[in-house]
Design a protein around this motif. Structure first.
Motif, short mmCIF file in Angstrom:
data_model
loop_
_atom_site.label_atom_id
_atom_site.label_comp_id
_atom_site.label_asym_id
_atom_site.label_seq_id
_atom_site.Cartn_x
_atom_site.Cartn_y
_atom_site.Cartn_z
N MET A 1 0.69 -0.90 -0.26
CA MET A 1 0.05 0.23 -0.20
C MET A 1 1.55 1.11 -0.02
SD MET A 1 -2.81 1.15 2.38
CE MET A 1 -4.17 -0.55 2.44
N ASN A 2 0.61 2.27 -1.06
CA ASN A 2 1.37 3.79 -1.31
C ASN A 2 1.29 4.23 0.30
OD1 ASN A 2 0.70 2.67 -4.56
ND2 ASN A 2 2.66 2.51 -3.68
N LYS A 3 2.37 5.26 0.86
CA LYS A 3 1.72 5.14 1.58
C LYS A 3 2.21 7.34 1.36
CE LYS A 3 5.53 3.51 4.68
NZ LYS A 3 5.78 2.75 3.30
N VAL A 4 1.03 8.16 2.01
CA VAL A 4 1.37 9.48 1.74
C VAL A 4 1.27 10.04 2.95
CG1 VAL A 4 -0.29 11.24 0.41
CG2 VAL A 4 -0.04 8.74 -0.74
N TYR A 5 2.52 11.01 3.21
CA TYR A 5 1.79 11.94 4.37
C TYR A 5 2.21 12.79 4.28
CZ TYR A 5 5.07 8.03 6.97
OH TYR A 5 5.55 6.79 7.61
N VAL A 6 0.76 13.68 5.43
CA VAL A 6 0.69 15.36 4.89
C VAL A 6 1.28 16.44 6.18
CG1 VAL A 6 -1.80 16.90 4.88
CG2 VAL A 6 -1.31 13.92 4.09
N LEU A 7 2.07 17.32 5.62
CA LEU A 7 2.22 18.08 6.57
C LEU A 7 1.43 19.20 6.37
CD1 LEU A 7 4.05 19.35 8.92
CD2 LEU A 7 5.81 19.17 7.44
N ASP A 8 0.38 19.63 7.08
CA ASP A 8 0.31 21.43 7.32
C ASP A 8 -0.32 21.80 8.35
OD1 ASP A 8 -1.82 23.70 7.24
OD2 ASP A 8 -1.71 23.12 4.83
N ASP A 9 0.05 23.18 9.36
CA ASP A 9 -0.05 23.45 10.61
C ASP A 9 -1.96 23.70 10.71
OD1 ASP A 9 0.15 25.99 9.02
OD2 ASP A 9 0.65 26.96 10.58
N GLU A 10 -2.43 23.66 9.26
CA GLU A 10 -4.27 23.30 10.07
C GLU A 10 -4.55 22.74 10.06
OE1 GLU A 10 -6.00 26.04 7.06
OE2 GLU A 10 -4.06 26.73 5.98
N LYS A 11 -4.94 22.31 11.40
CA LYS A 11 -5.31 20.97 11.14
C LYS A 11 -6.68 19.81 10.74
CE LYS A 11 -3.12 21.07 16.27
NZ LYS A 11 -3.08 21.05 17.60
N VAL A 12 -7.13 20.83 10.78
CA VAL A 12 -8.79 20.32 9.87
C VAL A 12 -8.70 20.19 8.19
CG1 VAL A 12 -10.86 21.25 8.86
CG2 VAL A 12 -10.41 21.92 11.35
N LEU A 13 -7.54 20.31 7.80
CA LEU A 13 -7.38 20.86 6.45
C LEU A 13 -6.43 19.08 6.14
CD1 LEU A 13 -6.82 21.20 3.27
CD2 LEU A 13 -5.18 22.40 3.15
N ALA A 20 -8.85 11.39 3.34
CA ALA A 20 -9.34 11.29 1.92
C ALA A 20 -8.89 10.40 1.38
CB ALA A 20 -9.35 12.87 1.05
N LEU A 21 -7.23 10.82 1.61
CA LEU A 21 -6.32 9.34 1.07
C LEU A 21 -6.34 8.06 0.89
CD1 LEU A 21 -3.18 12.12 1.78
CD2 LEU A 21 -4.35 11.05 -0.88
N GLU A 22 -6.97 7.89 2.54
CA GLU A 22 -7.22 6.74 3.40
C GLU A 22 -8.56 6.37 2.26
OE1 GLU A 22 -5.65 7.06 7.61
OE2 GLU A 22 -7.29 6.96 6.96
N ASP A 23 -9.80 7.14 2.30
CA ASP A 23 -10.47 6.41 1.92
C ASP A 23 -10.22 5.99 -0.07
OD1 ASP A 23 -12.75 6.95 3.17
OD2 ASP A 23 -13.40 8.86 3.06
N PHE A 24 -9.29 6.03 -0.39
CA PHE A 24 -8.48 6.26 -1.90
C PHE A 24 -7.84 5.04 -2.08
CE2 PHE A 24 -7.21 8.02 -6.02
CZ PHE A 24 -8.73 8.17 -6.75
N GLY A 25 -7.63 4.55 -0.80
CA GLY A 25 -7.19 3.29 -0.38
C GLY A 25 -5.26 3.34 0.11
N PHE A 26 -5.01 4.49 0.11
CA PHE A 26 -3.63 5.14 0.77
C PHE A 26 -3.74 4.61 2.57
CE2 PHE A 26 -3.73 7.51 -2.88
CZ PHE A 26 -3.64 7.38 -3.78
N SER A 27 -2.17 4.91 2.39
CA SER A 27 -1.80 3.74 4.16
C SER A 27 -0.81 5.85 4.19
CB SER A 27 -0.46 3.66 4.43
OG SER A 27 -0.43 3.71 5.68
N SER A 28 -2.31 6.82 5.02
CA SER A 28 -1.83 8.23 5.13
C SER A 28 -1.72 8.58 6.79
CB SER A 28 -2.62 8.78 4.47
OG SER A 28 -2.86 10.60 4.82
N PHE A 29 -0.51 10.13 7.27
CA PHE A 29 -1.06 9.96 8.50
C PHE A 29 -0.47 11.75 8.20
CE2 PHE A 29 1.53 5.60 8.10
CZ PHE A 29 1.11 5.74 9.98
N ALA A 30 -1.16 12.45 9.21
CA ALA A 30 -1.48 13.42 9.20
C ALA A 30 0.28 14.33 9.98
CB ALA A 30 -2.40 14.12 9.17
#
Length: 447
Positions: A1-13, A20-30
């Motif tokens: 499974m492809n991993k996508v990390y999100v780095l943004d201080d706007e917690k909601v975004l 959304a990324l997890e729903d799309f099939g990615f392993s994701s962390f914020a």
């Protein structure tokens, strides 16, 4: 499974993107700070990192540069404030895959991520193929994944097992000699000699003596008997390159040999029988030469029992990245360097017509590798004619931005179900501007 990390201080975004990324099939962390982000990256690298340009503890561009120092395989998509084009340009220069302006739709980001993953997969497949050991050493040098090359290699594999005469045709530089060697190495004759001669490189009398040999006293300087290449190639393969340039007067003698596999040395009376497979090649139109009376028709038909046409490089576009990477790796090793292509260079290669085919690609990369003063080949180093796409001379950044603009317009058109007025409204421009920009982009990059 492809991993996508999100780095943004706007917690909601950040969390919305993660979900959304997890729903799309990615392993994701914020992550909300660069510090927490790098703690994770240092233990488990992502495939893609989505980074906000403005963070509380570190500049997004510095995060990007640090990521690229950790691993060049991590692709980075930058999030920028609306209108912050200078930062976007700096991000592209620093190695970002793409950038997206706030505010944006989640579907727009998912489209970019999906496209990035697809390109990463394609690069990995190319790398795998480049490192793959092919069954035969010479057929392996015909590197590629294009349908035309795969069809050619299948033909070679079938034809190699038989002794029929083969005529290889194709433009200069496509690799006809490699095909001839592959036919030999895949055949039952592979442990015997492969002898080649260029029919255009010597005058008629010398070519005749090289092919057929001579007896002692056959002419003034014939002080000893000399076997010819036909005789030396017994049990093996004789490759007649540039057969279209063979003198007309010599063709009947070679035709006779092709028909019964016997010949006489110059000045000799004895019929010598040999077991030789003949493979010929030419970049000339032999049918036209026959019509012009410059090539014997019976000789042509005797050569053309099994025709194999090698496609030009411009018809093997999907092979260009693999070939370019293969040559760059070889010349990097030769010149003691560790070189890579900068963003956009291989795309320019794919748009170029390559009149000199694979040989031209190989020679250009050798020159670029030799002259490179840094560890990358940039677009600015390419010959001027190569950077001129349909009349436009582009630098690396201009090319990248043009591609990005095209992607934005195409994405808007998809969202608008092809309705240009609606797409223009999505992009915040007039319908006339949309049509004008799309026409300009297609004129430069092609459809």
């Amino acid at each position: 499974m492809n991993k996508v990390y999100v780095l943004d201080d706007e917690k909601v975004l950040a969390n919305s993107l993660k979900i959304a990324l997890e729903d799309f099939g990615f392993s994701s962390f914020a992550f909300y700070t660069a510090d927490d982000f790098f703690k994770k990256v240092n233990t488990e690298e992502p495939d893609i990192a989505i980074i906000d340009l403005r963070l509380p503890d570190m500049n997004g561009l510095d995060v990007l540069k640090t990521i690229k120092n950790i691993s060049k395989d991590i692709e980075v998509i930058m999030i920028t404030a609306h209108g912050d084009i200078h930062s976007a340009i700096a991000a592209i220069k620093a190695g970002a895959y793409d950038f997206i302006n706030k505010p944006f739709e989640l579907d727009e980001m998912l489209h970019i991520v999906e496209k990035c993953i697809a390109e990463k997969k394609s690069k990995q497949e190319i790398e795998h193929l480049r490192n793959k050991t092919y069954k035969s050493s010479d057929i392996g040098k015909l590197i590629g994944i294009s349908p035309k090359l795969n069809e050619l290699l299948k033909t070679v594999e079938i034809v190699a097992k038989h002794d029929s005469t083969v005529l290889i045709t194709g433009e200069s530089g496509v690799g006809k000699e490699l095909i001839a060697k592959a036919l030999h190495n895949e055949s039952l004759r592979k442990n015997e000699k492969f002898i080649d001669i260029n029919c255009s490189s010597m005058p008629e009398h010398l070519l005749e003596t090289e092919l057929f040999g001579y007896e002692k006293g056959a002419f003034t300087d014939a002080k000893n008997r000399k076997p010819g290449l036909i005789e030396l190639a017994d049990k093996g393969t004789l490759f007649l390159d540039e057969i279209g340039d063979m003198p007309l007067q010599l063709q009947p003698k070679l035709l006779r040999f092709l028909e019964n596999k016997t010949f006489r040395r110059i000045g000799g009376k004895e019929e010598i029988k040999v077991d030789v497979r003949i493979v010929a090649a030419t970049n000339r139109d032999l049918k036209q030469l026959v019509e012009e009376g410059k090539f014997r028709s019976d000789f042509y038909y005797r050569l053309n029992i099994i025709p194999i046409e090698v496609p030009p490089l411009r018809e093997r576009i999907s092979d260009i990245p693999l070939l370019a990477d293969y040559f760059l790796k070889n010349y990097s090793k030769k010149f003691g360097k560790n070189l890579a292509f900068d963003d956009g260079v291989v795309e320019i290669f794919k748009h170029y017509s390559w009149p000199g085919n694979v040989r031209e690609l190989k020679n250009i990369i050798e020159r670029l590798a030799l002259l490179a003063t840094e560890n990358f080949i940039s677009l600015d180093m390419l010959p001027s004619e190569m950077k001129e796409i349909k009349g436009e001379t582009l630098n690396n950044l201009e090319y990248k931005l043009l591609l990005y603009e095209k992607q934005l317009i195409e994405g808007a058109l998809v969202e608008a179900d092809g309705v240009k007025q609606k797409a223009a409204e999505i992009l915040g421009i007039s319908r006339h501007s949309l049509k004008r920009r799309l026409a300009k982009i297609n004129e430069i990059l092609g459809n």
